[in-house]
Design an enzyme around this catalytic site. Structure first.
Site, PDB file in Angstrom:
ATOM      1  N   TYR A 160      54.586  36.752  17.998  1.00 59.61           N
ATOM      2  CA  TYR A 160      55.235  38.385  18.289  1.00 59.61           C
ATOM      3  C   TYR A 160      53.865  39.455  18.553  1.00 59.61           C
ATOM      4  O   TYR A 160      52.897  39.068  17.759  1.00 59.61           O
ATOM      5  CB  TYR A 160      56.093  39.050  17.088  1.00 59.61           C
ATOM      6  CG  TYR A 160      56.572  40.358  17.345  1.00 59.61           C
ATOM      7  CD1 TYR A 160      57.085  40.815  18.222  1.00 59.61           C
ATOM      8  CD2 TYR A 160      55.880  41.189  16.398  1.00 59.61           C
ATOM      9  CE1 TYR A 160      57.662  42.040  18.357  1.00 59.61           C
ATOM     10  CE2 TYR A 160      56.349  42.671  16.625  1.00 59.61           C
ATOM     11  CZ  TYR A 160      57.213  42.995  17.623  1.00 59.61           C
ATOM     12  OH  TYR A 160      57.584  44.321  17.825  1.00 59.61           O
TER      13      TYR A 160
ATOM     14  N   ASP B 129      45.425  37.992  18.462  1.00 63.97           N
ATOM     15  CA  ASP B 129      46.138  39.032  18.300  1.00 63.97           C
ATOM     16  C   ASP B 129      45.958  38.846  16.772  1.00 63.97           C
ATOM     17  O   ASP B 129      46.764  38.348  15.953  1.00 63.97           O
ATOM     18  CB  ASP B 129      47.611  38.941  18.805  1.00 63.97           C
ATOM     19  CG  ASP B 129      48.572  40.065  18.209  1.00 63.97           C
ATOM     20  OD1 ASP B 129      47.819  41.037  17.311  1.00 63.97           O
ATOM     21  OD2 ASP B 129      49.652  40.245  18.679  1.00 63.97           O
TER      22      ASP B 129
ATOM     23  N   LYS C 198      47.845  47.480  11.872  1.00 69.92           N
ATOM     24  CA  LYS C 198      48.173  47.253  10.383  1.00 69.92           C
ATOM     25  C   LYS C 198      47.069  47.711   9.513  1.00 69.92           C
ATOM     26  O   LYS C 198      46.932  48.871   9.180  1.00 69.92           O
ATOM     27  CB  LYS C 198      48.680  46.022  10.058  1.00 69.92           C
ATOM     28  CG  LYS C 198      50.008  45.687  10.976  1.00 69.92           C
ATOM     29  CD  LYS C 198      50.826  44.681  10.458  1.00 69.92           C
ATOM     30  CE  LYS C 198      52.083  44.672  11.316  1.00 69.92           C
ATOM     31  NZ  LYS C 198      52.460  43.657  12.251  1.00 69.92           N
TER      32      LYS C 198
HETATM   33  C1  LIG Z   1      52.990  43.846  13.681  1.00 67.62           C
HETATM   34  C2  LIG Z   1      52.303  43.270  14.934  1.00 67.62           C
HETATM   35  C3  LIG Z   1      52.260  43.564  16.113  1.00 67.62           C
HETATM   36  C4  LIG Z   1      52.825  44.980  16.556  1.00 67.62           C
HETATM   37  O1  LIG Z   1      52.169  46.092  15.786  1.00 67.62           O
HETATM   38  P1  LIG Z   1      52.952  47.556  16.011  1.00 67.62           P
HETATM   39  O2  LIG Z   1      52.156  48.496  15.002  1.00 67.62           O
HETATM   40  O3  LIG Z   1      54.093  47.367  15.016  1.00 67.62           O
HETATM   41  O4  LIG Z   1      53.395  48.122  17.202  1.00 67.62           O
HETATM   42  C5  LIG Z   1      51.633  43.027  17.174  1.00 67.62           C
HETATM   43  N1  LIG Z   1      51.084  41.713  16.706  1.00 67.62           N
HETATM   44  C6  LIG Z   1      51.131  41.170  15.479  1.00 67.62           C
HETATM   45  C7  LIG Z   1      50.717  39.839  15.309  1.00 67.62           C
HETATM   46  C8  LIG Z   1      52.025  41.939  14.568  1.00 67.62           C
HETATM   47  O5  LIG Z   1      52.059  41.270  13.418  1.00 67.62           O
END
Ligand SMILES: *Cc1c(COP(=O)(O)O)cnc(C)c1O
Length: 431
Positions: free
Chosen positions: A145, A240, A268
């Site tokens: 994701y 990511d 995060k």
């Molecule tokens: C949470 C997450 C996102 C998205 O971040 P948001 O602040 O919710 O838009 C993207 N990549 C990874 C790996 C994530 O865990």
């Protein structure tokens, strides 16, 4: 049974005016049954709902609260920033300090741009990779994701997976066609795909340790293999690390596995609980971003003073206290060993995946190495486990396909409480 009447009433009101009653789908309890709890406050390792019930928090805002809730240094920093006005729309000293700090903690990041969410970070990173390479296609891994950007809602893990529509309506065919997917942990598949699309692939993006189909670590040599393929074919390798950055080590998964991507996306933890994201990497790539270069990306509230203050306090604390990661790993190992003992006791089909302070208990007898094996999990059984844990005051992510996150506020006593709750819960659901 706990009294959750205030939460239930709030949810009824919420559903009238908010789609599904929540502002992010993973907060709904759709996959586990029942209604979501409305949280009033949190401190340290504990959440408190509107009815005054206390829960040990294993979500920690989906990762950011690595120091526990309402950490004094973070709170103090935000208060100080607030008193000077929450936003200016002009450069600030904190942004410089933040950029320097990120680059010092993650060596592959030589320049960095702040944004407002993980989604913005990944969307921007692939635009930059496309602009830089002059190519259109990207490769992503099934079950990873990367936020809700159109290009990523293809085989997109957790939220999308939990609700069973991996390809969202509203994503155009053209966009979907530019996203190629391969199974996680399958180097051969990547090699074949790159060969078939020679000269057309701008970027390969992945979670170096997946959190969003549940926790799935990279196989030995996998990240190194991807690095080689990308270097050979001029593909921008994007890690990511929105979830793993500053969680698995000071320098994220890339430090833990010693593989350097070209671009890194963050979020995060970097915001200390406020809405923040960032993307950064090689100088020559980042210098193609506006106004240094031609690739446009902007944000009215990017680098927001309060968000920077919270993130700086958080990152400084992590940098100055490197022992925190050993402590978190120790707590994780203790809990996982405790859980493992019970699993063998109840002869359940389940296995635990674990990297650092991220872990997932999968209800399957398969070893979970990718999306296909994750999907063999018994989600009905997970739902029962979730409810049994919740009734014992332990708040898990309301989906099988999520990683659980520990915070430094979880001490041995609380860890024991988690293990005991799990023991009783497994007993209850296997009766
Ligand atoms: C949470 C997450 C996102 C998205 O971040 P948001 O602040 O919710 O838009 C993207 N990549 C990874 C790996 C994530 O865990």
């Amino acid at each position: 049974m706990k009294n959750i009447s205030r939460s239930t009433a709030l949810f009824e009101r919420a559903k009238q005016f908010i789609p599904g009653g929540v502002n992010s789908p993973v907060r709904a309890f759709k996959a586990v049954g029942g209604n979501p709890l409305f949280i009033k406050k949190a401190k340290g390792a504990y959440l408190y709902d509107e009815d005054g019930n206390e829960y040990v928090d294993l979500i920690n805002s989906w990762g950011p609260m690595i120091l526990g809730h309402a950490y004094p240094a973070v709170e103090e920093a935000v208060r100080e920033a607030l008193s000077c006005s929450p936003s200016f729309g002009a450069p600030t000293a904190r942004e410089v300090e933040m950029a320097e700090l990120i680059c010092s903690m993650i060596p592959s990041v030589e320049k960095v741009r702040m944004v407002n969410s993980g989604t913005e970070a990944t969307m921007s990173a692939i635009r930059v990779a496309r602009g830089f390479t002059g190519r259109d296609k990207i490769i992503k891994m099934e079950g990873c994701y990367h936020g809700h950007g159109d290009s990523f809602l293809i085989s997109a893990g957790s939220g999308a997976l939990t609700f069973g529509y991996p390809d969202s309506p509203g994503v155009t065919k053209g966009t979907a066609l530019d996203t190629l997917t391969v199974p996680f942990n399958d180097l051969n598949a990547v090699e074949l795909l790159v060969e078939k699309n020679a000269g057309q692939i701008a970027a390969l993006i992945l979670e170096p340790v997946v959190g969003n189909m549940g926790c799935v670590p990279p196989a030995e040599g996998y990240l190194e293999g991807l690095r080689k393929i990308c270097s050979k074919s001029g593909i921008v390798l994007i890690f990511d690390e929105v979830m793993t950055g500053f969680r698995l080590s000071q320098g994220g998964a890339q430090q833990l596995y010693n593989v350097k991507p070209d671009l890194t996306t963050l979020g995060k933890i970097i915001g200390g609980g406020l809405p923040v994201g960032a993307y950064g990497g090689k100088r020559e790539i980042m210098d193609s971003v506006s106004p240094a270069g031609p690739i446009y990306q902007a944000g009215t509230l990017s680098g927001n003073p309060m968000a920077m203050a919270a993130g700086l306090a958080m990152l400084k604390h992590l940098k100055d206290n490197p022992g925190i990661y050993d402590a978190l790993n120790g707590t994780a190992n203790f809990i996982i060993q405790g859980l493992q003992k019970q699993i063998s006791k109840y002869r359940l089909s389940c296995s635990i995946n674990h990297v650092g302070s991220m872990f997932t208990l999968f209800f399957t007898d398969k070893k979970v190495i990718d999306f296909a094996s994750a999907k063999t999990s018994d989600t009905v059984l997970f739902g029962k486990y979730f409810q049994a844990m919740l009734s014992r005051g332990v708040y898990l992510a309301p989906s099988q396909y999520e990683a659980l996150f520990l915070s430094a506020a979880i001490d041995k006593t609380i860890a024991d409480r988690i293990i005991q709750a799990s023991n009783e819960s497994l007993e209850e659901i296997t009766k």
